[in-house]
Enzyme design. Structure first.
Site, PDB file in Angstrom:
ATOM      1  N   ARG A  16       0.962  -0.937  -0.057  1.00 23.61           N
ATOM      2  CA  ARG A  16       0.095   0.001  -0.001  1.00 23.61           C
ATOM      3  C   ARG A  16       0.882   1.011  -0.028  1.00 23.61           C
ATOM      4  O   ARG A  16       1.045   1.939  -0.966  1.00 23.61           O
ATOM      5  CB  ARG A  16      -0.902   0.195   0.990  1.00 23.61           C
ATOM      6  CG  ARG A  16      -2.254   1.019   1.184  1.00 23.61           C
ATOM      7  CD  ARG A  16      -1.759   2.392   1.345  1.00 23.61           C
ATOM      8  NE  ARG A  16      -1.364   2.632   2.627  1.00 23.61           N
ATOM      9  CZ  ARG A  16      -0.598   3.494   3.245  1.00 23.61           C
ATOM     10  NH1 ARG A  16      -0.436   4.707   2.453  1.00 23.61           N
ATOM     11  NH2 ARG A  16      -0.023   3.596   4.342  1.00 23.61           N
ATOM     12  N   ASP A  17       1.322   1.574   1.110  1.00 26.65           N
ATOM     13  CA  ASP A  17       2.524   2.736   1.190  1.00 26.65           C
ATOM     14  C   ASP A  17       3.573   2.703   0.014  1.00 26.65           C
ATOM     15  O   ASP A  17       3.921   3.668  -0.643  1.00 26.65           O
ATOM     16  CB  ASP A  17       3.079   2.903   2.471  1.00 26.65           C
ATOM     17  CG  ASP A  17       3.455   4.148   2.867  1.00 26.65           C
ATOM     18  OD1 ASP A  17       3.563   5.080   2.069  1.00 26.65           O
ATOM     19  OD2 ASP A  17       3.109   4.787   3.954  1.00 26.65           O
ATOM     20  N   HIS A  20       3.376   4.145  -3.370  1.00 29.76           N
ATOM     21  CA  HIS A  20       3.790   5.426  -3.839  1.00 29.76           C
ATOM     22  C   HIS A  20       5.109   5.403  -4.361  1.00 29.76           C
ATOM     23  O   HIS A  20       5.448   6.353  -5.446  1.00 29.76           O
ATOM     24  CB  HIS A  20       3.772   6.199  -2.698  1.00 29.76           C
ATOM     25  CG  HIS A  20       2.465   6.641  -2.010  1.00 29.76           C
ATOM     26  ND1 HIS A  20       1.841   7.283  -2.561  1.00 29.76           N
ATOM     27  CD2 HIS A  20       2.198   6.213  -0.558  1.00 29.76           C
ATOM     28  CE1 HIS A  20       0.568   7.505  -1.952  1.00 29.76           C
ATOM     29  NE2 HIS A  20       0.701   6.854  -0.685  1.00 29.76           N
ATOM     30  N   SER A 170       3.563  10.830   8.704  1.00 34.76           N
ATOM     31  CA  SER A 170       3.521  10.918   7.377  1.00 34.76           C
ATOM     32  C   SER A 170       4.646  11.388   6.837  1.00 34.76           C
ATOM     33  O   SER A 170       5.086  11.322   5.688  1.00 34.76           O
ATOM     34  CB  SER A 170       2.112  11.507   6.744  1.00 34.76           C
ATOM     35  OG  SER A 170       0.968  10.821   7.546  1.00 34.76           O
ATOM     36  N   HIS A 199       3.001   4.301  12.874  1.00 30.93           N
ATOM     37  CA  HIS A 199       3.361   4.309  11.506  1.00 30.93           C
ATOM     38  C   HIS A 199       4.386   5.454  11.027  1.00 30.93           C
ATOM     39  O   HIS A 199       4.118   6.546  11.172  1.00 30.93           O
ATOM     40  CB  HIS A 199       2.161   4.772  10.396  1.00 30.93           C
ATOM     41  CG  HIS A 199       2.304   4.783   9.217  1.00 30.93           C
ATOM     42  ND1 HIS A 199       2.185   3.572   8.207  1.00 30.93           N
ATOM     43  CD2 HIS A 199       2.887   5.468   8.281  1.00 30.93           C
ATOM     44  CE1 HIS A 199       2.394   4.048   6.853  1.00 30.93           C
ATOM     45  NE2 HIS A 199       2.673   5.116   6.989  1.00 30.93           N
ATOM     46  N   HIS A 201       7.882   7.086   8.949  1.00 28.82           N
ATOM     47  CA  HIS A 201       8.486   7.201   7.799  1.00 28.82           C
ATOM     48  C   HIS A 201      10.057   7.704   8.268  1.00 28.82           C
ATOM     49  O   HIS A 201      10.364   8.206   9.197  1.00 28.82           O
ATOM     50  CB  HIS A 201       7.838   8.530   6.888  1.00 28.82           C
ATOM     51  CG  HIS A 201       6.653   7.882   6.261  1.00 28.82           C
ATOM     52  ND1 HIS A 201       6.877   7.344   4.569  1.00 28.82           N
ATOM     53  CD2 HIS A 201       5.421   7.537   6.307  1.00 28.82           C
ATOM     54  CE1 HIS A 201       5.580   6.997   4.256  1.00 28.82           C
ATOM     55  NE2 HIS A 201       4.823   7.229   5.350  1.00 28.82           N
ATOM     56  N   TYR A 290       4.227  15.980   3.543  1.00 31.67           N
ATOM     57  CA  TYR A 290       3.490  14.685   3.128  1.00 31.67           C
ATOM     58  C   TYR A 290       4.345  13.910   2.463  1.00 31.67           C
ATOM     59  O   TYR A 290       4.603  14.279   1.004  1.00 31.67           O
ATOM     60  CB  TYR A 290       2.193  14.868   2.743  1.00 31.67           C
ATOM     61  CG  TYR A 290       1.269  13.878   2.617  1.00 31.67           C
ATOM     62  CD1 TYR A 290       0.667  13.116   3.881  1.00 31.67           C
ATOM     63  CD2 TYR A 290       0.803  13.159   1.342  1.00 31.67           C
ATOM     64  CE1 TYR A 290      -0.193  12.017   3.754  1.00 31.67           C
ATOM     65  CE2 TYR A 290      -0.323  12.277   1.301  1.00 31.67           C
ATOM     66  CZ  TYR A 290      -0.551  11.725   2.636  1.00 31.67           C
ATOM     67  OH  TYR A 290      -1.343  10.731   2.460  1.00 31.67           O
TER      68      TYR A 290
END
Length: 347
Positions: A16-17, A20, A170, A199, A201, A290
């Site tokens: 999913r992520d 990108h 994010s 979550h 990054h 983002y």
């Protein structure tokens, strides 16, 4: 927290992520192979969707190689133990789309809102519970509000039926103490049986460190992806987090070496742009932008002869949030006018 006694819930987001990172171009065969490898390695759930969630395939966010339902069905048919998860951003995906995802095999949904907009999640969390899904709240861009206000939003999601609420970094902008403060604030207001998730990054290279800190503060679920496959500099690399967790003696239930093989043999070869900390992705973390804006900003920079970093920093200055991808071109044109004042007079 003594994670040797408590089993961590490992939530993979490669499909999913990670979408990108390759502009949502996973083939069905890629999904099958990666899902099967993750299942064999023992992860608890595998999130599958367009990078921007159900129905994210669009002009604004980028068209996917397949539909969400095709990807979800392929993953569901490839696993024996892991649950298939998906992501829904209210305003992009609908309860109608969630029903189709459920019918295709999704059993977990993360309903994602901006960190101050939990109120828009009610309908979707309610419907997820009606379907019998694991309903999870997902507070994006969690660095953009205070720990106390974030906790209020988490509490709202809990009242809507979320059994777990995530701190979602994010922009990859949170430091370790900021993560610690947010989990302490959430734990202070949520019921003892409401789980929390992290979550991360990796834009400031803190994805794994922030996930470890979250677990120390009682976090139940950790998002991570093979080879860090995700927006920006990627997510916390799953195999790295598991190695670190294992050295801590924590109970994660995963096979480290199978994850290492899957990361290098299946996922890394798909990257047309390396998922790493570099000039552009570092700018995301530093400016608090983002992470999925990266590839869109690179396209705009190439089209208008600008530096990607300049576009990203300006997006951060304007406090743009997920869903405002259309503003990237506006920002690029504004920067172009500043560079060419004579041209701007001609309009």
């Amino acid at each position: 927290m003594n994670s040797a006694e408590k089993k961590l819930y490992i939530s993979d987001v490669t499909l999913r992520d990670g979408s990108h990172a390759i502009r949502h171009q996973y083939s069905v065969d890629h999904v099958r192979a990666i899902a099967a490898a993750l299942d064999d390695a023992g992860v608890d759930s595998i999130e599958v969707a367009h990078g921007d969630g159900l129905q994210g395939s669009s002009f604004n966010y980028g068209f996917g190689a397949h539909t969400d339902v095709e990807w979800i069905a392929a993953a569901a048919q490839s696993v024996k133990k892991a649950k298939i998860a998906t992501l829904l951003i209210p305003g992009i995906g609908t309860t109608h789309d969630l029903r189709h995802a459920f019918d295709a095999g999704a059993r977990v949904v993360r309903v994602a809102t901006h960190c101050t907009e939990a109120d828009v999640s009610r309908q979707h969390l309610d419907f997820a519970r009606e379907l019998g899904m694991d309903a999870v709240g997902f507070l994006m861009m969690s660095h953009m509000t205070t720990p106390q206000k974030l906790a209020e939003q988490a509490k709202m999601m809990e009242t809507f039926g979320a059994t777990c609420v995530y701190v979602v970094d994010s922009g990859g902008a949170l430091g370790m103490n900021e993560v610690r403060d947010r989990f302490r604030a959430l734990k202070a207001v949520l019921k003892s049986d409401t789980q929390t998730g992290m979550h991360a990054h990796h834009n400031l290279s803190l994805g794994v460190a922030n996930s470890l800190v979250a677990v120390e503060e009682g976090c139940d679920r950790i998002d991570a992806s093979l080879a860090g496959m995700g927006a920006g500099a990627g997510n916390a690399p799953l195999e790295v987090f598991i190695a670190a967790a294992q050295r801590q003696g924590w109970n994660h239930g995963c096979d480290l070496y199978r994850l290492m093989d899957a990361a290098d043999d299946l996922v890394r070869p798909l990257q047309d742009r390396p998922v790493r900390v570099d000039r552009e992705t570092l700018a995301l973390g530093f400016a608090g932008v983002y992470s999925s804006f990266l590839r869109h900003a690179e396209v705009a920079a190439g089209k208008y002869g600008l530096k990607t970093v300049d576009i990203l920093v300006e997006l951060g200055r304007r406090k743009m949030v997920g869903g405002q991808e259309d503003m990237i071109v506006d920002v690029a044109l504004d920067l172009l006018k500043r560079q060419q004042p004579i041209m701007s007079d001609a309009h």
